[in-house]
Design a protein around this motif. Sequence first.
Motif, PDB file in Angstrom:
ATOM      1  N   TYR A  11     -75.905  51.472  -4.251  1.00  0.00           N
ATOM      2  CA  TYR A  11     -75.996  50.118  -3.713  1.00  0.00           C
ATOM      3  C   TYR A  11     -77.159  49.354  -4.340  1.00  0.00           C
ATOM      4  O   TYR A  11     -76.997  48.217  -4.795  1.00  0.00           O
ATOM      5  CB  TYR A  11     -76.163  50.175  -2.195  1.00  0.00           C
ATOM      6  CG  TYR A  11     -76.547  48.883  -1.535  1.00  0.00           C
ATOM      7  CD1 TYR A  11     -75.647  47.827  -1.426  1.00  0.00           C
ATOM      8  CD2 TYR A  11     -77.844  48.710  -1.012  1.00  0.00           C
ATOM      9  CE1 TYR A  11     -76.001  46.643  -0.817  1.00  0.00           C
ATOM     10  CE2 TYR A  11     -78.202  47.527  -0.392  1.00  0.00           C
ATOM     11  CZ  TYR A  11     -77.286  46.491  -0.299  1.00  0.00           C
ATOM     12  OH  TYR A  11     -77.650  45.312   0.309  1.00  0.00           O
ATOM     13  N   LEU A  12     -78.321  49.988  -4.376  1.00  0.00           N
ATOM     14  CA  LEU A  12     -79.495  49.344  -4.950  1.00  0.00           C
ATOM     15  C   LEU A  12     -79.292  49.064  -6.437  1.00  0.00           C
ATOM     16  O   LEU A  12     -79.661  47.988  -6.933  1.00  0.00           O
ATOM     17  CB  LEU A  12     -80.734  50.212  -4.744  1.00  0.00           C
ATOM     18  CG  LEU A  12     -81.193  50.402  -3.288  1.00  0.00           C
ATOM     19  CD1 LEU A  12     -82.339  51.404  -3.227  1.00  0.00           C
ATOM     20  CD2 LEU A  12     -81.621  49.075  -2.673  1.00  0.00           C
ATOM     21  N   ARG A  13     -78.699  50.016  -7.139  1.00  0.00           N
ATOM     22  CA  ARG A  13     -78.470  49.837  -8.573  1.00  0.00           C
ATOM     23  C   ARG A  13     -77.510  48.668  -8.820  1.00  0.00           C
ATOM     24  O   ARG A  13     -77.738  47.833  -9.708  1.00  0.00           O
ATOM     25  CB  ARG A  13     -77.902  51.115  -9.170  1.00  0.00           C
ATOM     26  CG  ARG A  13     -77.762  51.075 -10.699  1.00  0.00           C
ATOM     27  CD  ARG A  13     -77.148  52.351 -11.237  1.00  0.00           C
ATOM     28  NE  ARG A  13     -77.894  53.537 -10.811  1.00  0.00           N
ATOM     29  CZ  ARG A  13     -77.449  54.430  -9.951  1.00  0.00           C
ATOM     30  NH1 ARG A  13     -76.235  54.286  -9.412  1.00  0.00           N
ATOM     31  NH2 ARG A  13     -78.175  55.471  -9.617  1.00  0.00           N
ATOM     32  N   SER A  17     -78.595  45.045 -10.540  1.00  0.00           N
ATOM     33  CA  SER A  17     -77.954  44.629 -11.785  1.00  0.00           C
ATOM     34  C   SER A  17     -77.521  43.174 -11.724  1.00  0.00           C
ATOM     35  O   SER A  17     -77.309  42.531 -12.755  1.00  0.00           O
ATOM     36  CB  SER A  17     -76.744  45.519 -12.077  1.00  0.00           C
ATOM     37  OG  SER A  17     -75.679  45.257 -11.172  1.00  0.00           O
ATOM     38  N   LEU A  18     -77.396  42.641 -10.499  1.00  0.00           N
ATOM     39  CA  LEU A  18     -77.039  41.233 -10.306  1.00  0.00           C
ATOM     40  C   LEU A  18     -78.261  40.329 -10.235  1.00  0.00           C
ATOM     41  O   LEU A  18     -78.125  39.120 -10.039  1.00  0.00           O
ATOM     42  CB  LEU A  18     -76.210  41.087  -9.020  1.00  0.00           C
ATOM     43  CG  LEU A  18     -74.868  41.841  -9.005  1.00  0.00           C
ATOM     44  CD1 LEU A  18     -74.214  41.718  -7.639  1.00  0.00           C
ATOM     45  CD2 LEU A  18     -73.947  41.309 -10.087  1.00  0.00           C
ATOM     46  N   GLY A  19     -79.447  40.924 -10.365  1.00  0.00           N
ATOM     47  CA  GLY A  19     -80.669  40.129 -10.390  1.00  0.00           C
ATOM     48  C   GLY A  19     -81.499  40.171  -9.131  1.00  0.00           C
ATOM     49  O   GLY A  19     -82.567  39.559  -9.081  1.00  0.00           O
ATOM     50  N   TYR A  20     -81.040  40.874  -8.103  1.00  0.00           N
ATOM     51  CA  TYR A  20     -81.806  40.974  -6.858  1.00  0.00           C
ATOM     52  C   TYR A  20     -82.805  42.126  -6.966  1.00  0.00           C
ATOM     53  O   TYR A  20     -82.460  43.228  -7.392  1.00  0.00           O
ATOM     54  CB  TYR A  20     -80.879  41.214  -5.667  1.00  0.00           C
ATOM     55  CG  TYR A  20     -79.923  40.073  -5.410  1.00  0.00           C
ATOM     56  CD1 TYR A  20     -80.304  38.988  -4.624  1.00  0.00           C
ATOM     57  CD2 TYR A  20     -78.652  40.072  -5.973  1.00  0.00           C
ATOM     58  CE1 TYR A  20     -79.437  37.930  -4.403  1.00  0.00           C
ATOM     59  CE2 TYR A  20     -77.773  39.018  -5.753  1.00  0.00           C
ATOM     60  CZ  TYR A  20     -78.176  37.955  -4.966  1.00  0.00           C
ATOM     61  OH  TYR A  20     -77.318  36.908  -4.748  1.00  0.00           O
ATOM     62  N   HIS A 168     -84.404  35.855  -9.090  1.00  0.00           N
ATOM     63  CA  HIS A 168     -83.159  36.628  -9.196  1.00  0.00           C
ATOM     64  C   HIS A 168     -82.871  36.998 -10.647  1.00  0.00           C
ATOM     65  O   HIS A 168     -81.728  37.271 -11.015  1.00  0.00           O
ATOM     66  CB  HIS A 168     -81.972  35.866  -8.590  1.00  0.00           C
ATOM     67  CG  HIS A 168     -82.177  35.477  -7.158  1.00  0.00           C
ATOM     68  ND1 HIS A 168     -82.408  36.403  -6.170  1.00  0.00           N
ATOM     69  CD2 HIS A 168     -82.202  34.261  -6.539  1.00  0.00           C
ATOM     70  CE1 HIS A 168     -82.559  35.779  -5.003  1.00  0.00           C
ATOM     71  NE2 HIS A 168     -82.450  34.492  -5.214  1.00  0.00           N
ATOM     72  N   ASP A 169     -83.928  36.987 -11.466  1.00  0.00           N
ATOM     73  CA  ASP A 169     -83.859  37.440 -12.850  1.00  0.00           C
ATOM     74  C   ASP A 169     -82.869  36.619 -13.681  1.00  0.00           C
ATOM     75  O   ASP A 169     -82.242  37.128 -14.604  1.00  0.00           O
ATOM     76  CB  ASP A 169     -83.494  38.925 -12.924  1.00  0.00           C
ATOM     77  CG  ASP A 169     -84.014  39.572 -14.209  1.00  0.00           C
ATOM     78  OD1 ASP A 169     -85.059  39.127 -14.703  1.00  0.00           O
ATOM     79  OD2 ASP A 169     -83.366  40.504 -14.710  1.00  0.00           O
ATOM     80  N   ARG A 170     -82.739  35.349 -13.359  1.00  0.00           N
ATOM     81  CA  ARG A 170     -81.858  34.475 -14.120  1.00  0.00           C
ATOM     82  C   ARG A 170     -82.645  33.750 -15.203  1.00  0.00           C
ATOM     83  O   ARG A 170     -83.864  33.672 -15.165  1.00  0.00           O
ATOM     84  CB  ARG A 170     -81.191  33.453 -13.192  1.00  0.00           C
ATOM     85  CG  ARG A 170     -80.286  34.076 -12.138  1.00  0.00           C
ATOM     86  CD  ARG A 170     -79.751  33.015 -11.202  1.00  0.00           C
ATOM     87  NE  ARG A 170     -80.838  32.308 -10.532  1.00  0.00           N
ATOM     88  CZ  ARG A 170     -80.716  31.112  -9.960  1.00  0.00           C
ATOM     89  NH1 ARG A 170     -79.570  30.489 -10.005  1.00  0.00           N
ATOM     90  NH2 ARG A 170     -81.732  30.546  -9.355  1.00  0.00           N
ATOM     91  N   THR A 171     -81.922  33.211 -16.165  1.00  0.00           N
ATOM     92  CA  THR A 171     -82.523  32.393 -17.217  1.00  0.00           C
ATOM     93  C   THR A 171     -82.130  30.942 -16.976  1.00  0.00           C
ATOM     94  O   THR A 171     -80.973  30.650 -16.648  1.00  0.00           O
ATOM     95  CB  THR A 171     -82.032  32.840 -18.606  1.00  0.00           C
ATOM     96  OG1 THR A 171     -82.469  34.178 -18.842  1.00  0.00           O
ATOM     97  CG2 THR A 171     -82.582  31.936 -19.698  1.00  0.00           C
ATOM     98  N   ARG A 172     -83.092  30.026 -17.106  1.00  0.00           N
ATOM     99  CA  ARG A 172     -82.740  28.615 -16.998  1.00  0.00           C
ATOM    100  C   ARG A 172     -83.562  27.796 -17.986  1.00  0.00           C
ATOM    101  O   ARG A 172     -84.621  28.226 -18.454  1.00  0.00           O
ATOM    102  CB  ARG A 172     -82.918  28.114 -15.575  1.00  0.00           C
ATOM    103  CG  ARG A 172     -84.296  27.709 -15.134  1.00  0.00           C
ATOM    104  CD  ARG A 172     -84.228  27.089 -13.723  1.00  0.00           C
ATOM    105  NE  ARG A 172     -85.436  26.416 -13.339  1.00  0.00           N
ATOM    106  CZ  ARG A 172     -86.486  26.995 -12.786  1.00  0.00           C
ATOM    107  NH1 ARG A 172     -86.467  28.294 -12.571  1.00  0.00           N
ATOM    108  NH2 ARG A 172     -87.552  26.290 -12.454  1.00  0.00           N
ATOM    109  N   LEU A 173     -83.055  26.614 -18.313  1.00  0.00           N
ATOM    110  CA  LEU A 173     -83.706  25.710 -19.249  1.00  0.00           C
ATOM    111  C   LEU A 173     -84.322  24.557 -18.477  1.00  0.00           C
ATOM    112  O   LEU A 173     -83.702  23.985 -17.579  1.00  0.00           O
ATOM    113  CB  LEU A 173     -82.694  25.176 -20.265  1.00  0.00           C
ATOM    114  CG  LEU A 173     -81.940  26.236 -21.074  1.00  0.00           C
ATOM    115  CD1 LEU A 173     -80.945  25.551 -22.015  1.00  0.00           C
ATOM    116  CD2 LEU A 173     -82.906  27.110 -21.856  1.00  0.00           C
TER     117      LEU A 173
END
Length: 306
Positions: A11-13, A17-20, A168-173
């Motif tokens: 569950y944690l993995r 992997s979705l950024g949480y 949430h480990d996303r990339t943004r500009l």
Amino acid sequence: MNAMCGHVEDYLRMRRSLGYKLERAGVLLPKLVDYLETAGSPTLTSELAISWARLPVGVSPNHWAARLAVARGFARYLQTIDPATEIPPAGVFPARRNRPTPYLWSQADIARLLDGARALRSPIRAATHQALFGLLAVSGMRVGEATGLDRGDIDFETGVVTIRHAKHDRTRLVPLHETAVAALDAYATERDRLCPATRSDAFFVSNTGTRLTPSGIAKTLRQITTDMGIRDATTAPTAHQLRHSFAVRTLIDWQQSGVSIDGHIAILSTYLGHIAPSDTYWYLLASPELMATAAERLDTRLGART
């Protein structure tokens, strides 16, 4: 219970992997498994989850609710594997989310803050914090996003900053005004002159050429705001509140210009890196000036109908 431990790890993995980050869940879920083992239950039930959630004594219902929320998230996942799993109901504990009203930096405050940063004794510390606080004030970036920038993350030609590890480990500009780009370019030149041999690829560097730390930034801000006379026992401005102030100032400018906030809130929400516009709407409640402007416009509209 080995199978349950494996489900926790899976569950944690999957969620990470979705950024949480799930730092709290990573600590609490193994304890929940231990509790189930002690109770002799191979299945997660609502009763056991609620009993586990309220184990800590002398804490607020908010604390219990946070523990139960962790259990509920895991239970939703586990039920797809074991249909006997029960998902605890929401709202079991009378929790309240009290978001403290942020300190809103005025334009005059920000100007004094930048002057105070520039007056710091160390030249590189002064240049770095002036540029950092300036960027936070005009972009609404999170502190961690700004300090996480590497030198290649700022495109001085296009004026766009790439945040590679946002929430949430996303990339943004993040596009910047040309004046902000020019200020960052000037800082980069001064930084390389004052600290030619840095110890990291960080855009903003400390006295020793390393990446800035949250504690170091907070310490510098305390020093400056104390000298400014705006910090006391009840008022404690923070660097993160420059983000709040940017959002509130943008909304105020829109309101005063007659721009539809509902029609543009998604733009600001995306720029700030919020997952949902509802997170951005909270800033409407954070500013008496915003509420006053909204009330004034409502009175004008209603008055025109009478």
